[in-house]
Scaffold this motif. Sequence first.
Motif, PDB file in Angstrom:
ATOM      1  N   ILE A 162      14.391  -3.948  -2.559  1.00 47.91           N
ATOM      2  CA  ILE A 162      14.533  -4.756  -1.719  1.00 47.91           C
ATOM      3  C   ILE A 162      15.860  -5.087  -1.245  1.00 47.91           C
ATOM      4  N   PHE A 163      16.771  -5.088  -1.944  1.00 48.93           N
ATOM      5  CA  PHE A 163      18.298  -5.163  -1.694  1.00 48.93           C
ATOM      6  C   PHE A 163      18.904  -3.703  -1.041  1.00 48.93           C
ATOM      7  N   PHE A 164      18.325  -2.720  -1.705  1.00 49.28           N
ATOM      8  CA  PHE A 164      18.745  -1.340  -1.078  1.00 49.28           C
ATOM      9  C   PHE A 164      18.220  -1.184   0.393  1.00 49.28           C
ATOM     10  N   GLU A 165      17.078  -1.692   0.840  1.00 47.74           N
ATOM     11  CA  GLU A 165      16.387  -1.504   1.970  1.00 47.74           C
ATOM     12  C   GLU A 165      17.169  -2.473   3.020  1.00 47.74           C
ATOM     13  N   MET A 219      10.096  -8.184  11.157  1.00 46.93           N
ATOM     14  CA  MET A 219       9.808  -6.799  11.521  1.00 46.93           C
ATOM     15  C   MET A 219      10.244  -5.754  10.346  1.00 46.93           C
ATOM     16  N   TRP A 220      11.478  -6.264   9.751  1.00 48.24           N
ATOM     17  CA  TRP A 220      11.887  -5.517   8.620  1.00 48.24           C
ATOM     18  C   TRP A 220      10.916  -5.421   7.515  1.00 48.24           C
ATOM     19  N   LEU A 221      10.430  -6.570   7.192  1.00 44.53           N
ATOM     20  CA  LEU A 221       9.500  -6.588   5.951  1.00 44.53           C
ATOM     21  C   LEU A 221       8.059  -5.865   6.401  1.00 44.53           C
ATOM     22  N   GLN A 269       6.878  -5.150  20.528  1.00 46.10           N
ATOM     23  CA  GLN A 269       5.838  -5.627  21.973  1.00 46.10           C
ATOM     24  C   GLN A 269       4.487  -5.965  21.220  1.00 46.10           C
ATOM     25  N   THR A 270       4.301  -6.236  20.192  1.00 52.44           N
ATOM     26  CA  THR A 270       2.958  -6.552  19.225  1.00 52.44           C
ATOM     27  C   THR A 270       2.784  -8.198  19.091  1.00 52.44           C
ATOM     28  N   TRP A 271       1.665  -8.506  18.805  1.00 55.29           N
ATOM     29  CA  TRP A 271       1.037  -9.867  18.611  1.00 55.29           C
ATOM     30  C   TRP A 271       2.175 -10.314  17.425  1.00 55.29           C
ATOM     31  N   ASP A 272       2.132  -9.582  16.560  1.00 56.71           N
ATOM     32  CA  ASP A 272       2.841  -9.895  15.070  1.00 56.71           C
ATOM     33  C   ASP A 272       4.285 -10.195  15.195  1.00 56.71           C
ATOM     34  N   MET A 273       4.960  -9.713  16.261  1.00 52.09           N
ATOM     35  CA  MET A 273       6.349 -10.188  16.391  1.00 52.09           C
ATOM     36  C   MET A 273       6.447 -11.508  17.533  1.00 52.09           C
ATOM     37  N   PHE A 274       5.450 -11.410  18.501  1.00 56.28           N
ATOM     38  CA  PHE A 274       5.405 -12.222  19.595  1.00 56.28           C
ATOM     39  C   PHE A 274       5.051 -13.583  19.445  1.00 56.28           C
ATOM     40  N   HIS A 275       3.997 -13.668  18.549  1.00 56.13           N
ATOM     41  CA  HIS A 275       3.382 -14.972  18.258  1.00 56.13           C
ATOM     42  C   HIS A 275       3.070 -15.459  16.931  1.00 56.13           C
ATOM     43  N   GLU A 276       3.078 -14.220  15.833  1.00 52.78           N
ATOM     44  CA  GLU A 276       2.499 -14.608  14.426  1.00 52.78           C
ATOM     45  C   GLU A 276       3.775 -15.309  13.805  1.00 52.78           C
ATOM     46  N   LYS A 277       3.670 -16.207  12.855  1.00 56.41           N
ATOM     47  CA  LYS A 277       4.726 -16.936  12.324  1.00 56.41           C
ATOM     48  C   LYS A 277       4.824 -16.158  11.147  1.00 56.41           C
ATOM     49  N   TRP A 278       6.025 -16.444  10.394  1.00 57.36           N
ATOM     50  CA  TRP A 278       6.284 -15.761   9.209  1.00 57.36           C
ATOM     51  C   TRP A 278       6.069 -16.779   7.983  1.00 57.36           C
ATOM     52  N   GLY A 279       4.954 -16.598   7.454  1.00 58.23           N
ATOM     53  CA  GLY A 279       4.506 -17.535   6.417  1.00 58.23           C
ATOM     54  C   GLY A 279       3.984 -16.645   5.349  1.00 58.23           C
ATOM     55  N   PHE A 280       3.210 -17.304   4.236  1.00 58.38           N
ATOM     56  CA  PHE A 280       2.612 -16.753   3.056  1.00 58.38           C
ATOM     57  C   PHE A 280       1.691 -15.646   3.592  1.00 58.38           C
ATOM     58  N   LEU A 281       0.844 -15.975   4.534  1.00 58.20           N
ATOM     59  CA  LEU A 281      -0.192 -14.985   5.226  1.00 58.20           C
ATOM     60  C   LEU A 281       0.475 -13.561   5.507  1.00 58.20           C
ATOM     61  N   VAL A 282       1.692 -13.552   5.964  1.00 57.25           N
ATOM     62  CA  VAL A 282       2.445 -12.075   6.287  1.00 57.25           C
ATOM     63  C   VAL A 282       3.220 -11.744   5.229  1.00 57.25           C
ATOM     64  N   ILE A 283       4.162 -12.566   4.812  1.00 55.21           N
ATOM     65  CA  ILE A 283       5.081 -12.326   3.443  1.00 55.21           C
ATOM     66  C   ILE A 283       4.577 -11.856   2.151  1.00 55.21           C
ATOM     67  N   PHE A 284       3.345 -12.582   1.644  1.00 57.82           N
ATOM     68  CA  PHE A 284       2.846 -12.279   0.454  1.00 57.82           C
ATOM     69  C   PHE A 284       2.270 -10.765   0.555  1.00 57.82           C
ATOM     70  N   TRP A 285       1.407 -10.734   1.667  1.00 57.50           N
ATOM     71  CA  TRP A 285       0.841  -9.565   2.020  1.00 57.50           C
ATOM     72  C   TRP A 285       1.748  -8.267   2.177  1.00 57.50           C
ATOM     73  N   ASN A 286       2.833  -8.361   2.725  1.00 54.15           N
ATOM     74  CA  ASN A 286       3.526  -7.261   2.890  1.00 54.15           C
ATOM     75  C   ASN A 286       4.746  -7.104   1.404  1.00 54.15           C
ATOM     76  N   LEU A 287       4.851  -8.191   0.701  1.00 48.21           N
ATOM     77  CA  LEU A 287       5.453  -7.828  -0.406  1.00 48.21           C
ATOM     78  C   LEU A 287       4.634  -7.528  -1.495  1.00 48.21           C
ATOM     79  N   ALA A 288       3.550  -7.989  -1.538  1.00 52.88           N
ATOM     80  CA  ALA A 288       2.476  -7.542  -2.820  1.00 52.88           C
ATOM     81  C   ALA A 288       1.248  -6.959  -2.426  1.00 52.88           C
TER      82      ALA A 288
END
Length: 474
Positions: free
Chosen positions: A111-114, A230-232, A286-305
């Motif tokens: 995590i910290f290296f990235e 976007m980083w995550l 340019q995608t929906w993820d950046m433009f409209h989707e908020k940063w919550g458990f749905l996105v965070i947990f899914w990308n980290l785990a």
Amino acid sequence: MSPNARSDKTDEKAAANAAKSNITEKGRLVDQKLDEHTSYEFGGPWGVFAIMTGFPVLMYYFWICLTFHDGRLVYPHSRDQIQPFLQAMWDHIRVDASPTPYAFAMYSGLIFFELLLAFVMPGYKQQGLPVPSLNYQSLTYNCNAVACVYGTVVTMAALHLTNTFRLTEIIDNFGHLMTVSMIWGVAVSFGMYFITVATGNQIRMSGNFIYDVFMGAVLNPRIGSIDLKMWLEVRIPWVLLFLIAVSGGVRQYEQYGSISPNMLFMILATGLYLNACAKGEECIPQTWDMFHEKWGFLVIFWNLAGVPFSYCYSIIYMATHDPASYRFSTLGYVALYATLLTAYYIFDTSMSQKSRFKMQLQGTYQYRWTFPQLPWGTVENPTFIQTEHGNRLLTSGWWAYARKPNYSADWVQSLTWGLVVGTASPIPYFYSLFFLAVLTHRCGRDFERCAAKYGKDWERYCSVVRWRFIPGIY
């Protein structure tokens, strides 16, 4: 300045920015409605609570079945077996998936290296789409994933070859790392929620605590030049998934003296996906993820785990089983590799076509040479439908044949990740089955939003591009 005067000035700024982006007054009013919470998704608070608690349990269950039960789905056969069954499951989690200090060091180190690489590596500056909640301001994204990914690969190779950190440590500590990833996912999700609310930056809130933690409170989380969302999305899940595949390959080589075509397939497949995210990072804003989707458990947990530790089931199976148990004929391998590469080509170029079309309209598109640049990645003289909202809907390239050609190709790739083990275990097919449900649900969300946003123009678009996923079928 009075509050009313500040409000009027903000409205004037929003109107001016919207006009620059060709957003009409009608479009602004629609965007304001879309930036309000109007209904629950995912079954509401109880539904998201079930997802937040049930999915980690499912991840543990599949891992236990793959690692300790020969890839078979196990379950109690009588009421008397329920308690011993649950106790055996818990014992595996307690012993073989405990969050050890070593696992914390490995995962947190990545995590910290990235994060460090994201700060220091050179990159390409890309403007995102105008954000309605920011008065149609366009944010700048530092797209340096290519340098970061190759820097990570070189670093990991050096650590392995010098015996500083053997790559097999990843596959050998898989259960422990998975638990650590879940802890990170939960901690970041709840922490981000509390920080956002405390600083007053929340948007589109429902008022229900669990639901808002799940969906997220913040839209554009940033640390300096790094857009965390976007980083995550790129750096952790796909980098880690690729490293898991390489780790499985190294483990297989050390045990059997060679790497099977099946394991090489997964190294190629995860490598292609990682490289696609990195080389086309400028398309992500340019995608929906950046433009409209908020940063919550749905996105965070899914990308980290979720992504790294549930999309890799075929790798885990192959790393713990003799290649003879899932060997194919030469024709089978040709068909498998050809299917992957064809689906990847459609996925890569369709995503590129759509994003570059938006960049062309915005006047921010510049050709960027990152390997590989595939033929038909940009549509020349594209056709489109002009909407009253102000946006334009692409009807050229792959997007002339289906409304979501990228989803179809992406799903075919996921299917091959299960097919790579044939009938040896049903668990690797979880990814494609789960992904089908995700894409179908997301498609419904997208189309519902588009119908509300574009009205009759959306109906006209659907009459031109009739098929959702597969031309002539669906």
